[in-house]
Design a protein around this motif. Structure first.
Motif, PDB file in Angstrom:
ATOM      1  N   GLY A  31      36.126  31.465  13.113  1.00 43.08           N
ATOM      2  CA  GLY A  31      34.949  31.898  13.540  1.00 43.08           C
ATOM      3  C   GLY A  31      35.392  32.775  15.038  1.00 43.08           C
ATOM      4  O   GLY A  31      36.435  33.513  15.198  1.00 43.08           O
ATOM      5  N   THR A  32      34.985  32.693  16.313  1.00 36.86           N
ATOM      6  CA  THR A  32      35.192  32.971  17.760  1.00 36.86           C
ATOM      7  C   THR A  32      36.023  32.258  18.907  1.00 36.86           C
ATOM      8  O   THR A  32      36.072  32.567  19.609  1.00 36.86           O
ATOM      9  N   THR A  33      36.217  30.697  18.283  1.00 37.24           N
ATOM     10  CA  THR A  33      36.070  29.832  19.140  1.00 37.24           C
ATOM     11  C   THR A  33      37.185  28.642  19.098  1.00 37.24           C
ATOM     12  O   THR A  33      36.949  28.308  19.839  1.00 37.24           O
ATOM     13  N   TYR A  34      38.130  28.341  17.908  1.00 36.65           N
ATOM     14  CA  TYR A  34      38.672  27.581  17.316  1.00 36.65           C
ATOM     15  C   TYR A  34      39.961  28.318  16.907  1.00 36.65           C
ATOM     16  O   TYR A  34      39.992  29.222  16.536  1.00 36.65           O
ATOM     17  N   VAL A  35      41.122  27.262  17.460  1.00 43.15           N
ATOM     18  CA  VAL A  35      42.592  27.862  16.880  1.00 43.15           C
ATOM     19  C   VAL A  35      43.184  26.560  17.315  1.00 43.15           C
ATOM     20  O   VAL A  35      42.873  25.485  17.507  1.00 43.15           O
ATOM     21  N   ASN A  36      43.234  26.456  15.480  1.00 43.78           N
ATOM     22  CA  ASN A  36      44.417  25.557  14.865  1.00 43.78           C
ATOM     23  C   ASN A  36      45.856  25.148  16.019  1.00 43.78           C
ATOM     24  O   ASN A  36      46.852  25.591  16.039  1.00 43.78           O
ATOM     25  N   PRO A  37      46.238  23.750  17.023  1.00 38.30           N
ATOM     26  CA  PRO A  37      46.886  22.967  17.766  1.00 38.30           C
ATOM     27  C   PRO A  37      48.170  23.521  16.874  1.00 38.30           C
ATOM     28  O   PRO A  37      49.157  23.301  17.436  1.00 38.30           O
ATOM     29  N   GLU A  38      48.282  23.012  15.955  1.00 36.18           N
ATOM     30  CA  GLU A  38      49.021  22.568  14.778  1.00 36.18           C
ATOM     31  C   GLU A  38      49.310  24.336  14.002  1.00 36.18           C
ATOM     32  O   GLU A  38      50.839  23.781  13.216  1.00 36.18           O
TER      33      GLU A  38
END
Length: 290
Positions: A31-38
């Motif tokens: 979407g426009t809200t989540y980024v994978n921290p790994e």
């Protein structure tokens, strides 16, 4: 032939097992809200182990241009990395339309024209929800009911996700080697430098003794002798018609001329290769002497 890979998200941690693999694709955004921290650690882990790396975006319906911009801004991609659109049912039970999927692929390609952009979807989506057959630069198809490399789709495919065994998604890529996959992903990557031919001194010495007295056309170490003969032809010392892999009389005579030109006399210029003269010839004509 195919090569093996995996696709991961944050659930697999920073350093998933990459033994025996050629590529690793990681989820970057949703979407426009989540980024994978790994994602950065996973990509660096893959690159450090010689893998081709890719990033994918989980597509939601609506705000397609904004999602594409978010993806390319947040993905930890580098030149030569594959970018992907993950088109499937969201946790809300919704899905982007086929037209929205097409729009996303086109927008990512516009924003990152130097990258390959592929479509990931399962067989149901491809057969029952796609209306355009647009998969960007290639189809990444999920079909766990098919054997690796044999997804049940008629459209040409590049990647096949075939298993979720062990809590990780397993894939194959429709390329014969990692180098071929890398060349497709990044056409600007220089082709590997071909290995130099290796000529064993003992082999050409044996051929120089055995071939002149043997029947016409006899060869002892044909491939290695050809390397030497082609070098002698390039030096203007041997007629190319005698470059046949047989270290016959004409080749012995040509090699003796090379030795004399290099300052050797007497038995040191008898046409039987020596370490120094052969190494010098190899340096000039790109072969290695062992």
């Amino acid at each position: 032939m195919t090569v093996q890979g995996i696709d991961v998200s944050d659930f697999q941690g920073a350093t998933p097992n990459t033994n025996g693999l050629s590529f690793l694709f990681t989820k970057a955004t949703e979407g426009t809200t989540y980024v994978n921290p790994e994602q950065t650690a996973q990509a660096e882990h893959g690159r450090g182990n010689g893998l081709v790396v890719g990033f994918y975006h989980f597509l939601w319906p609506g705000n397609i241009a904004a999602q594409a911009a978010y993806f390319v801004a947040k993905a930890a991609s580098m030149a030569g990395d594959v970018l992907g659109c993950d088109w499937e049912t969201t946790e809300a039970g919704t899905r982007a339309t086929s037209a929205e999927k097409d729009e996303f692929l086109a927008e990512v390609k516009r924003l990152r024209p130097g990258h390959k952009v592929v479509l990931y979807c399962n067989r149901d989506f491809w057969i029952n929800h796609d209306t355009s057959s647009d998969c960007g630069d290639g189809l990444w198809i999920a079909d766990p009911n098919a054997a690796p490399g044999n997804p049940d789709v008629k459209h040409p495919w590049l990647f096949h996700q075939y298993s979720e065994n062990g809590g990780i998604d397993h894939d194959v890529a429709n390329f014969p080697t990692t180098a071929a996959l890398r060349a497709w992903a990044d056409p600007t990557t220089p082709a590997p430098t071909p290995a130099k031919p290796v000529v064993h001194l003992a082999h050409v010495i044996a051929a120089a003794h055995a071939d002149p007295g043997a029947a016409q056309g006899h060869t002892t170490y044909k491939a290695e002798v050809l390397v030497v003969e082609n070098a002698l032809v390039a030096e203007g010392l041997l007629d190319k018609r005698w470059a046949d892999g047989s270290f016959g009389t004409a080749t012995v005579t040509a090699y003796a001329a090379l030795q004399r030109r290099d300052g050797y006399t007497g038995t040191a210029a008898n046409g039987i290769p020596g370490q120094a003269s052969l190494t010098k010839l190899g340096t000039a004509h790109n072969f290695t002497v062992a």
